[in-house]
Design an enzyme around this catalytic site. Structure first.
Site, PDB file in Angstrom:
ATOM      1  N   ARG A 105      62.888  -1.660 -21.227  1.00  0.00           N
ATOM      2  CA  ARG A 105      62.759  -0.298 -20.544  1.00  0.00           C
ATOM      3  C   ARG A 105      61.259  -0.211 -20.155  1.00  0.00           C
ATOM      4  O   ARG A 105      60.766   0.311 -19.102  1.00  0.00           O
ATOM      5  CB  ARG A 105      62.911   0.781 -21.474  1.00  0.00           C
ATOM      6  CG  ARG A 105      64.412   1.094 -21.377  1.00  0.00           C
ATOM      7  CD  ARG A 105      64.770   2.022 -22.857  1.00  0.00           C
ATOM      8  NE  ARG A 105      64.997   0.677 -23.497  1.00  0.00           N
ATOM      9  CZ  ARG A 105      66.148  -0.047 -23.507  1.00  0.00           C
ATOM     10  NH1 ARG A 105      67.038   0.404 -23.278  1.00  0.00           N
ATOM     11  NH2 ARG A 105      66.034  -1.124 -24.416  1.00  0.00           N
ATOM     12  N   THR A 106      60.302  -0.613 -21.184  1.00  0.00           N
ATOM     13  CA  THR A 106      58.736  -0.367 -21.016  1.00  0.00           C
ATOM     14  C   THR A 106      58.145  -1.187 -19.972  1.00  0.00           C
ATOM     15  O   THR A 106      57.542  -0.667 -18.661  1.00  0.00           O
ATOM     16  CB  THR A 106      57.953  -0.670 -22.436  1.00  0.00           C
ATOM     17  OG1 THR A 106      58.637  -0.096 -23.266  1.00  0.00           O
ATOM     18  CG2 THR A 106      56.578  -0.468 -21.987  1.00  0.00           C
ATOM     19  N   LYS A 154      49.357 -22.511 -25.345  1.00  0.00           N
ATOM     20  CA  LYS A 154      48.302 -23.820 -25.250  1.00  0.00           C
ATOM     21  C   LYS A 154      47.243 -23.335 -26.296  1.00  0.00           C
ATOM     22  O   LYS A 154      46.332 -24.625 -26.535  1.00  0.00           O
ATOM     23  CB  LYS A 154      47.669 -24.312 -23.957  1.00  0.00           C
ATOM     24  CG  LYS A 154      48.768 -24.637 -22.915  1.00  0.00           C
ATOM     25  CD  LYS A 154      47.812 -24.841 -21.562  1.00  0.00           C
ATOM     26  CE  LYS A 154      49.009 -24.904 -20.354  1.00  0.00           C
ATOM     27  NZ  LYS A 154      48.136 -24.915 -19.128  1.00  0.00           N
ATOM     28  N   ARG A 177      51.824  -5.582 -24.249  1.00  0.00           N
ATOM     29  CA  ARG A 177      52.763  -5.559 -25.466  1.00  0.00           C
ATOM     30  C   ARG A 177      52.595  -6.798 -26.428  1.00  0.00           C
ATOM     31  O   ARG A 177      52.407  -7.868 -25.868  1.00  0.00           O
ATOM     32  CB  ARG A 177      54.216  -5.353 -25.266  1.00  0.00           C
ATOM     33  CG  ARG A 177      55.115  -5.235 -26.605  1.00  0.00           C
ATOM     34  CD  ARG A 177      56.552  -5.147 -26.299  1.00  0.00           C
ATOM     35  NE  ARG A 177      56.695  -3.665 -25.943  1.00  0.00           N
ATOM     36  CZ  ARG A 177      57.820  -3.010 -26.139  1.00  0.00           C
ATOM     37  NH1 ARG A 177      58.881  -3.590 -25.984  1.00  0.00           N
ATOM     38  NH2 ARG A 177      57.967  -1.596 -25.899  1.00  0.00           N
ATOM     39  N   HIS A 229      52.661   3.326 -29.692  1.00  0.00           N
ATOM     40  CA  HIS A 229      53.334   3.289 -28.345  1.00  0.00           C
ATOM     41  C   HIS A 229      53.362   4.212 -27.499  1.00  0.00           C
ATOM     42  O   HIS A 229      54.378   5.287 -27.452  1.00  0.00           O
ATOM     43  CB  HIS A 229      55.018   2.877 -28.723  1.00  0.00           C
ATOM     44  CG  HIS A 229      55.750   2.410 -27.592  1.00  0.00           C
ATOM     45  ND1 HIS A 229      55.264   2.418 -26.324  1.00  0.00           N
ATOM     46  CD2 HIS A 229      57.009   1.728 -27.632  1.00  0.00           C
ATOM     47  CE1 HIS A 229      55.858   1.733 -25.540  1.00  0.00           C
ATOM     48  NE2 HIS A 229      57.148   1.446 -26.321  1.00  0.00           N
TER      49      HIS A 229
HETATM   50  C1  NCD Z   1      60.766   0.635 -28.623  1.00  0.00           C
HETATM   51  C2  NCD Z   1      59.646  -0.400 -28.856  1.00  0.00           C
HETATM   52  O1  NCD Z   1      59.431  -1.309 -28.338  1.00  0.00           O
HETATM   53  O2  NCD Z   1      58.923   0.056 -29.845  1.00  0.00           O
HETATM   54  N1  NCD Z   1      61.224   0.445 -27.561  1.00  0.00           N
HETATM   55  C3  NCD Z   1      60.925   0.815 -26.305  1.00  0.00           C
HETATM   56  O3  NCD Z   1      59.816   0.643 -25.909  1.00  0.00           O
HETATM   57  N2  NCD Z   1      61.590   1.967 -25.770  1.00  0.00           N
HETATM   58  C4  NCD Z   1      61.763   0.975 -29.658  1.00  0.00           C
HETATM   59  C5  NCD Z   1      62.454  -0.240 -30.455  1.00  0.00           C
HETATM   60  O4  NCD Z   1      62.267  -1.434 -29.947  1.00  0.00           O
HETATM   61  O5  NCD Z   1      63.094   0.087 -31.439  1.00  0.00           O
END
Ligand code: NCD
Length: 303
Positions: free
Chosen positions: A51-52, A80, A101, A129
């Site tokens: 999703r993100t 590397k 991320r 997040h």
């Molecule tokens: C979350 C995350 O990556 O922290 N996912 C997201 O971005 N919707 C939640 C999760 O991984 O449980």
């Protein structure tokens, strides 16, 4: 907000949070269409995402911008032995904004210190997040027309879940009552509890769903973050601890809305999906206008 990085919800005042929510709702009604024309987003994902990453990319494309990046660090020069700061110093010359991320807490802050373009934290380890929180708040505002006065429960892995850390801190800027439900080993970190309490936010900590004895407006469910456990046996002890089904929803009252950042493992029965109480897929779809708003704001495309 032009030029500003989005690293932690701690960096945002209540007014700024409200402004982001309002702009996201205006974007969802079609304002600022095409505003990201000529802008390039780089998505650097050192950890898995559906999703993100896709909603950031979708948000960029929907507003006329372009996207470069990687979804798997094993195909990048990290493999590397390149340092994160060298990667960022390089990518900063290829784009107008970076979404990253990473597994390491604090990595997004470090990236923002060496980048000459805004960095948006798409999750740094178990820490924060923030963009998930903004879309969660957009969803709550859409559903209830307000945030103040709501009773919000958070259930599951409150220790390693970065979404709930960010959400609890952001909600503590509003007049809400928080209920944390987690096994003893996965409680909300003490430092986060102290921050929330320090703002005067009312909260309770429980270990069982059955202990919830007040109606909730929102129950925010999270999965157990298996990948963050050092000890597999510790994970086995808490796996499957909670499961939301129609009976649980019935016990929480007709007003309750079930949210989840997703991905779900087994903590919400699929039967719940068609219930009017379940709003988690709508919540995921709000990733697009919310991230459009954030990308527009930090690039200056939305003044
Ligand atoms: C979350 C995350 O990556 O922290 N996912 C997201 O971005 N919707 C939640 C999760 O991984 O449980």
């Amino acid at each position: 907000m032009q030029g500003r990085s989005i690293i932690s919800v701690r960096d945002f005042s209540r007014d700024e949070i409200q402004q982001i929510i309002d702009i996201a709702l205006r974007v969802s009604r079609g304002e600022w269409a095409g505003a990201l024309r000529d802008k390039v987003l780089a998505t650097l994902f050192f950890e898995p995402s559906t999703r993100t990453r896709l909603s950031f990319e979708g948000a960029m494309v929907a507003m006329g911008g372009r996207v470069i990046g990687f979804a798997d660090a094993s195909v990048s020069s990290t493999k590397k032995g390149e340092s994160l700061s060298d990667t960022i110093k390089t990518v900063t010359g290829y784009c107008d904004v970076i979404v990253m991320r990473h597994t390491i807490e604090g990595s997004a802050r470090l990236a923002s210190e060496v980048a000459s373009v805004p960095v948006i934290n798409a999750g740094d380890g178990a820490n924060q997040h923030p963009t998930q929180t903004f879309l969660d708040l957009v969803t709550i505002q859409q559903e209830f027309g307000r945030i103040d006065g709501l009773r919000v429960g958070m259930l599951g892995d409150l220790k390693y879940g970065r979404t709930v850390h960010s959400l609890a801190l952001a909600l503590s800027q509003f007049d809400v009552k928080l209920t944390f439900v987690a096994p003893a080993s996965l409680r909300m970190p003490e430092s986060t509890i102290e921050e929330i309490a320090g703002r005067g936010t009312a909260y309770v900590e429980l270990s069982e769903i059955g202990d919830i004895d007040e109606p909730l407006d929102v129950l925010y469910v999270t999965r157990i973050q298996k990948e963050r456990f050092g000890d597999f046996q510790e994970y086995e002890r808490v796996a499957g601890a909670y499961r939301i089904d129609q009976d649980v929803i019935g016990s929480l009252g007709d007003q309750v809305r079930i949210m989840h950042p997703l991905p779900r493992v087994d903590e919400i029965s699929e039967q719940v999906d068609s219930s009017p109480h379940a709003i988690y897929f709508r919540q995921a779809h709000n990733g697009i206008p919310t991230r459009q708003a954030l990308l527009g704001l930090v690039t200056g495309a939305i003044p």
